[in-house]
Scaffold this motif. Structure first.
Motif, PDB file in Angstrom:
ATOM      1  N   ILE A 108     -79.881  51.676  -7.227  1.00  0.00           N
ATOM      2  CA  ILE A 108     -80.350  52.851  -7.389  1.00  0.00           C
ATOM      3  C   ILE A 108     -79.924  53.925  -6.384  1.00  0.00           C
ATOM      4  O   ILE A 108     -80.035  53.805  -5.052  1.00  0.00           O
ATOM      5  N   ASN A 109     -79.384  55.025  -6.707  1.00  0.00           N
ATOM      6  CA  ASN A 109     -78.950  56.110  -6.007  1.00  0.00           C
ATOM      7  C   ASN A 109     -79.275  57.462  -6.443  1.00  0.00           C
ATOM      8  O   ASN A 109     -78.929  58.049  -7.300  1.00  0.00           O
ATOM      9  N   GLY A 110     -80.499  57.919  -5.862  1.00  0.00           N
ATOM     10  CA  GLY A 110     -80.969  59.224  -6.333  1.00  0.00           C
ATOM     11  C   GLY A 110     -82.572  59.037  -6.951  1.00  0.00           C
ATOM     12  O   GLY A 110     -83.169  58.103  -6.750  1.00  0.00           O
ATOM     13  N   PHE A 111     -82.636  59.774  -8.002  1.00  0.00           N
ATOM     14  CA  PHE A 111     -84.042  59.766  -8.651  1.00  0.00           C
ATOM     15  C   PHE A 111     -84.364  58.502  -9.626  1.00  0.00           C
ATOM     16  O   PHE A 111     -83.215  58.136 -10.262  1.00  0.00           O
ATOM     17  N   CYS A 112     -85.308  57.809  -9.383  1.00  0.00           N
ATOM     18  CA  CYS A 112     -85.879  56.868 -10.264  1.00  0.00           C
ATOM     19  C   CYS A 112     -87.116  56.934 -10.601  1.00  0.00           C
ATOM     20  O   CYS A 112     -88.282  56.812 -10.000  1.00  0.00           O
ATOM     21  N   ILE A 113     -87.318  57.855 -11.739  1.00  0.00           N
ATOM     22  CA  ILE A 113     -88.434  58.490 -12.061  1.00  0.00           C
ATOM     23  C   ILE A 113     -89.112  57.937 -13.742  1.00  0.00           C
ATOM     24  O   ILE A 113     -88.352  57.705 -14.393  1.00  0.00           O
ATOM     25  N   GLY A 114     -90.244  57.663 -13.621  1.00  0.00           N
ATOM     26  CA  GLY A 114     -91.108  57.497 -15.082  1.00  0.00           C
ATOM     27  C   GLY A 114     -90.345  56.095 -15.515  1.00  0.00           C
ATOM     28  O   GLY A 114     -90.409  55.251 -15.073  1.00  0.00           O
ATOM     29  N   GLY A 115     -89.696  56.302 -16.792  1.00  0.00           N
ATOM     30  CA  GLY A 115     -89.044  55.226 -17.440  1.00  0.00           C
ATOM     31  C   GLY A 115     -87.908  54.716 -16.653  1.00  0.00           C
ATOM     32  O   GLY A 115     -87.576  53.335 -16.737  1.00  0.00           O
ATOM     33  N   GLY A 116     -87.295  55.398 -15.734  1.00  0.00           N
ATOM     34  CA  GLY A 116     -86.345  54.912 -14.878  1.00  0.00           C
ATOM     35  C   GLY A 116     -86.869  53.857 -13.875  1.00  0.00           C
ATOM     36  O   GLY A 116     -86.387  52.706 -13.687  1.00  0.00           O
TER      37      GLY A 116
ATOM     38  N   SER B  58     -80.074  53.906  -2.082  1.00  0.00           N
ATOM     39  CA  SER B  58     -79.640  54.521  -1.059  1.00  0.00           C
ATOM     40  C   SER B  58     -80.828  55.281  -0.402  1.00  0.00           C
ATOM     41  O   SER B  58     -82.288  55.334  -1.015  1.00  0.00           O
ATOM     42  N   GLU B  59     -80.834  55.801   0.734  1.00  0.00           N
ATOM     43  CA  GLU B  59     -81.759  56.550   1.653  1.00  0.00           C
ATOM     44  C   GLU B  59     -82.363  57.692   0.979  1.00  0.00           C
ATOM     45  O   GLU B  59     -83.357  58.297   1.029  1.00  0.00           O
ATOM     46  N   LYS B  60     -81.416  58.480   0.216  1.00  0.00           N
ATOM     47  CA  LYS B  60     -81.707  59.483  -0.590  1.00  0.00           C
ATOM     48  C   LYS B  60     -82.720  59.190  -1.835  1.00  0.00           C
ATOM     49  O   LYS B  60     -83.347  60.360  -2.577  1.00  0.00           O
ATOM     50  N   SER B  61     -82.792  58.040  -2.286  1.00  0.00           N
ATOM     51  CA  SER B  61     -83.540  57.828  -3.391  1.00  0.00           C
ATOM     52  C   SER B  61     -85.177  58.245  -3.547  1.00  0.00           C
ATOM     53  O   SER B  61     -85.629  58.054  -2.526  1.00  0.00           O
ATOM     54  N   ARG B  62     -85.388  58.679  -4.616  1.00  0.00           N
ATOM     55  CA  ARG B  62     -86.904  59.073  -4.692  1.00  0.00           C
ATOM     56  C   ARG B  62     -87.334  58.343  -5.967  1.00  0.00           C
ATOM     57  O   ARG B  62     -86.670  58.083  -6.888  1.00  0.00           O
ATOM     58  N   PHE B  63     -88.870  57.974  -5.926  1.00  0.00           N
ATOM     59  CA  PHE B  63     -89.391  57.290  -6.867  1.00  0.00           C
ATOM     60  C   PHE B  63     -90.783  57.770  -7.459  1.00  0.00           C
ATOM     61  O   PHE B  63     -91.580  58.394  -6.513  1.00  0.00           O
ATOM     62  N   SER B  64     -90.963  57.874  -8.571  1.00  0.00           N
ATOM     63  CA  SER B  64     -92.127  58.653  -8.939  1.00  0.00           C
ATOM     64  C   SER B  64     -92.526  58.011 -10.477  1.00  0.00           C
ATOM     65  O   SER B  64     -91.808  57.689 -11.425  1.00  0.00           O
ATOM     66  N   VAL B  65     -93.973  58.076 -10.838  1.00  0.00           N
ATOM     67  CA  VAL B  65     -94.376  57.883 -12.144  1.00  0.00           C
ATOM     68  C   VAL B  65     -95.164  59.293 -12.291  1.00  0.00           C
ATOM     69  O   VAL B  65     -96.534  59.255 -11.791  1.00  0.00           O
ATOM     70  N   PRO B  66     -94.759  60.266 -12.850  1.00  0.00           N
ATOM     71  CA  PRO B  66     -95.313  61.600 -13.185  1.00  0.00           C
ATOM     72  C   PRO B  66     -96.421  61.588 -14.232  1.00  0.00           C
ATOM     73  O   PRO B  66     -96.691  62.819 -14.639  1.00  0.00           O
TER      74      PRO B  66
ATOM     75  N   VAL C 268     -83.012  49.280   1.736  1.00  0.00           N
ATOM     76  CA  VAL C 268     -82.596  50.780   1.697  1.00  0.00           C
ATOM     77  C   VAL C 268     -81.242  50.743   2.494  1.00  0.00           C
ATOM     78  O   VAL C 268     -81.262  50.214   3.454  1.00  0.00           O
ATOM     79  N   LEU C 269     -80.174  51.538   2.004  1.00  0.00           N
ATOM     80  CA  LEU C 269     -79.020  51.561   2.511  1.00  0.00           C
ATOM     81  C   LEU C 269     -78.607  53.278   2.653  1.00  0.00           C
ATOM     82  O   LEU C 269     -78.814  53.923   1.931  1.00  0.00           O
ATOM     83  N   PRO C 270     -77.734  53.340   3.900  1.00  0.00           N
ATOM     84  CA  PRO C 270     -76.948  54.800   3.577  1.00  0.00           C
ATOM     85  C   PRO C 270     -76.314  54.649   2.570  1.00  0.00           C
ATOM     86  O   PRO C 270     -75.975  53.559   1.822  1.00  0.00           O
ATOM     87  N   GLU C 271     -76.136  56.176   1.949  1.00  0.00           N
ATOM     88  CA  GLU C 271     -75.367  56.013   0.577  1.00  0.00           C
ATOM     89  C   GLU C 271     -74.127  55.636   0.719  1.00  0.00           C
ATOM     90  O   GLU C 271     -73.528  55.083  -0.146  1.00  0.00           O
ATOM     91  N   ALA C 272     -73.521  55.723   1.877  1.00  0.00           N
ATOM     92  CA  ALA C 272     -72.101  55.236   2.225  1.00  0.00           C
ATOM     93  C   ALA C 272     -71.969  53.958   2.109  1.00  0.00           C
ATOM     94  O   ALA C 272     -70.896  53.222   1.859  1.00  0.00           O
TER      95      ALA C 272
END
Length: 265
Positions: A109-117, A130-138, A187-191
């Motif tokens: 996972i690198n970035g948005f992981c939302i709803g169905g994701g 990655s550290e920039k990832s975001r998670f949500s069930v909207p 959780v990892l740095p993106e690099a």
């Protein structure tokens, strides 16, 4: 001639690892009916392929794993009750295939992981982000009632209090919050994300396939109600491991202080 449309699902196979890549980066890899349907077919084929040691799921580009459903397709794919039922059956089929796979599954996972994701990610055995990832069930922001089965899956993973917070607030959670809840393993740095994922896949692919299959089958059975669990099938797989060439190879390699070479038999 006009250029052909990009494939919404990409696949790669190398060194025993099958990769399924959600390929809709312009819309943060949001899922269409075609992606749910074809994705299930590909995963089922991976599960039946003896050459596949593990399955990696990830998103194309650098912005998202999967950011929910592709709203631009709703006019066609959810325009009627019948269309909605067809779409829902495709999602349910994808999830059922994921749950029945007797191969290790890893979500990168690198970035948005939302709803169905997020629903896809929590069906995987291991989740790394990655550290920039975001998670949500909207769902609560959209007036959508979430099915009990989906709530149960998330509750099993993070517990009732965090599941309630995720569904009630419908907000985006950071990667740090996700690992604290148990939603992701690392959780990892993106690099450093890809290096960690490749190391993880390498370790899995080099281990004894029969032993991993035995563990995965047990994890599948333990997700079922106790009265429906097939413990005898798991015991049979344990015995198969003990009688295998790989068991002999593992012991021999240990005594000879060398790396074992497992062949899945």
């Amino acid at each position: 001639m006009p250029a052909s449309a990009p494939q919404p699902i990409l696949t790669e196979f190398k060194n025993g690892i099958a990769r399924l890549i959600f390929n809709n980066p312009a819309r943060h890899n949001a899922m269409s009916l075609e992606m749910w349907t074809h994705g299930a077919e590909l995963l089922e084929a991976f599960g039946q392929d003896d050459n596949v040691r593990a399955i990696l799921l990830t998103g194309a580009g650098t912005e998202a794993f999967v950011a929910g459903a592709d709203i631009s397709k709703f006019g066609d794919e959810r325009a009627s009750r019948e269309a909605v039922e067809t779409y829902d059956r495709a999602v349910a089929r994808f999830q059922q295939v994921m749950r029945s796979l007797e191969k290790p599954t890893i979500a990168r996972i690198n970035g948005f992981c939302i709803g169905g994701g997020l629903a896809i990610a929590i069906e995987c055995d291991i989740r790394v982000c990655s550290e920039k990832s975001r998670f949500s069930v909207p769902a609560a922001k959209l007036g959508i009632g979430y099915a009990m089965d989906g709530i149960r899956r998330l509750r099993t993973l993070v517990g009732p209090a965090f599941a309630a917070e995720i569904f009630y607030t419908a907000r985006q959670f950071t990667a740090e919050e996700a690992v604290m809840m148990g939603l992701v393993n690392r959780v990892l740095p993106e690099a450093g994300l890809d290096a960690h994922v490749e190391d993880l896949l390498s370790r899995i692919s080099e281990n004894a396939p029969l032993a991993i299959h035995t563990a995965k089958r047990a994890l599948i059975e333990l997700e079922k109600p106790e009265v429906a669990q097939d413990e005898a099938a798991c015991d049979t797989l344990v015995l198969k491991c003990m009688e295998s060439e790989d068991y002999v190879e593992g012991r021999t390699a240990f005594m000879e202080k060398r790396k074992p070479v497992f062949r899945g038999r």
